[in-house]
Design a protein around this motif. Structure first.
Motif, PDB file in Angstrom:
ATOM      1  N   LEU A   1       0.838  -1.224   0.007  1.00  0.00           N
ATOM      2  CA  LEU A   1      -0.032   0.125   0.149  1.00  0.00           C
ATOM      3  C   LEU A   1       0.723   1.554   0.068  1.00  0.00           C
ATOM      4  O   LEU A   1       0.550   2.291  -0.752  1.00  0.00           O
ATOM      5  CB  LEU A   1      -1.004   0.195   1.231  1.00  0.00           C
ATOM      6  CG  LEU A   1      -1.983   1.208   1.355  1.00  0.00           C
ATOM      7  CD1 LEU A   1      -2.713   1.165   0.235  1.00  0.00           C
ATOM      8  CD2 LEU A   1      -2.633   1.283   2.761  1.00  0.00           C
ATOM      9  N   GLY A   2       2.025   1.228   0.935  1.00  0.00           N
ATOM     10  CA  GLY A   2       2.850   2.454   0.956  1.00  0.00           C
ATOM     11  C   GLY A   2       3.501   2.640  -0.284  1.00  0.00           C
ATOM     12  O   GLY A   2       3.627   3.654  -0.946  1.00  0.00           O
TER      13      GLY A   2
ATOM     14  N   SER B   1       2.316   1.691  -3.586  1.00  0.00           N
ATOM     15  CA  SER B   1       1.186   2.255  -4.185  1.00  0.00           C
ATOM     16  C   SER B   1       1.286   3.590  -4.257  1.00  0.00           C
ATOM     17  O   SER B   1       0.778   4.336  -5.318  1.00  0.00           O
ATOM     18  CB  SER B   1       0.066   1.286  -4.142  1.00  0.00           C
ATOM     19  OG  SER B   1       0.266  -0.085  -4.503  1.00  0.00           O
ATOM     20  N   LEU B   2       1.244   4.167  -3.204  1.00  0.00           N
ATOM     21  CA  LEU B   2       0.869   5.537  -2.839  1.00  0.00           C
ATOM     22  C   LEU B   2       2.000   6.560  -3.070  1.00  0.00           C
ATOM     23  O   LEU B   2       1.929   7.602  -2.782  1.00  0.00           O
ATOM     24  CB  LEU B   2       0.055   5.719  -1.345  1.00  0.00           C
ATOM     25  CG  LEU B   2      -1.042   5.142  -1.356  1.00  0.00           C
ATOM     26  CD1 LEU B   2      -1.869   5.220   0.181  1.00  0.00           C
ATOM     27  CD2 LEU B   2      -2.193   5.437  -2.197  1.00  0.00           C
ATOM     28  N   SER B   3       3.216   5.829  -2.844  1.00  0.00           N
ATOM     29  CA  SER B   3       4.428   6.637  -2.747  1.00  0.00           C
ATOM     30  C   SER B   3       4.418   7.683  -4.008  1.00  0.00           C
ATOM     31  O   SER B   3       5.133   8.809  -3.954  1.00  0.00           O
ATOM     32  CB  SER B   3       5.807   5.781  -2.992  1.00  0.00           C
ATOM     33  OG  SER B   3       5.734   5.144  -4.094  1.00  0.00           O
TER      34      SER B   3
ATOM     35  N   MET C   1       2.329   9.787  -4.929  1.00  0.00           N
ATOM     36  CA  MET C   1       1.826  11.088  -4.538  1.00  0.00           C
ATOM     37  C   MET C   1       2.772  12.075  -3.724  1.00  0.00           C
ATOM     38  O   MET C   1       2.407  13.001  -3.710  1.00  0.00           O
ATOM     39  CB  MET C   1       0.533  10.886  -3.598  1.00  0.00           C
ATOM     40  CG  MET C   1      -0.478  10.000  -4.681  1.00  0.00           C
ATOM     41  SD  MET C   1      -1.992   9.632  -3.464  1.00  0.00           S
ATOM     42  CE  MET C   1      -1.889  10.203  -1.841  1.00  0.00           C
TER      43      MET C   1
ATOM     44  N   SER D   1       3.864   8.199 -11.666  1.00  0.00           N
ATOM     45  CA  SER D   1       2.690   9.307 -11.537  1.00  0.00           C
ATOM     46  C   SER D   1       1.981   9.714 -12.781  1.00  0.00           C
ATOM     47  O   SER D   1       1.213  10.237 -12.758  1.00  0.00           O
ATOM     48  CB  SER D   1       3.449  10.535 -10.891  1.00  0.00           C
ATOM     49  OG  SER D   1       4.214  11.037 -11.694  1.00  0.00           O
TER      50      SER D   1
END
Length: 157
Positions: free
Chosen positions: A23-24, A26-28, A30, A43
């Protein structure tokens, strides 16, 4: 003597840890600066930033009927069943100039002449058109300006 069941422990922590790490990751994207792009966590800057316009250039091969009507030719007329390969063949010939465009036009004309589905065709043209992509996909197929003819050749009969 009966043995007591072994004491139960809670669920293993490693699936939760792996899930949090994924999850981290995948969100990195941002957290990175705008425009930064890296595999495998992108991105997608090509979609994240506005374009100045939605104008795109499209190259087409068309059969010309006796009344001047243009009929779009399928990829196989350009020598491939693959749409992207046919597009690259057409784009490269146009980019290389008049001689290469004329050579491709003649090769396409031979294929079209041999195809009974295009028995009415009298010529082949290679065209370049500019379209507003948003309008095009909303149903307005009209080019922004008249098409530019890159090559025209009669069908061998």
């Amino acid at each position: 003597m009966s043995s007591a069941p072994p004491p139960t422990r809670g669920p293993a922590p490693w699936p939760w840890l792996v899930g949090l790490v994924l999850l981290g990751l995948s969100l990195s994207p941002m957290l990175r600066p705008l425009g930064y792009d890296s595999f495998p966590f992108s991105s997608f800057p090509m979609f994240a930033h506005g374009r100045k316009d939605a104008v795109t250039t499209v190259h087409r091969a068309v059969a010309v009927l006796p009344d001047g009507t243009h009929v779009a030719l399928p990829p196989r007329a350009l020598g491939s069943d693959e749409v992207l390969q046919a597009d690259v063949t057409l784009r490269h010939a146009i980019r290389r100039g008049k001689k290469a465009s004329a050579a491709l036009c003649k090769a396409v004309a031979r294929r079209v002449a041999a195809d009974p589905a295009h028995a009415e065709a009298v010529a082949v043209e290679l065209l370049t058109e500019r379209h507003d992509a948003l309008a095009y996909f909303a149903g307005d197929l009209t080019p922004l300006a008249p098409p530019k003819r890159q090559a025209r050749c009669k069908l061998p009969r």
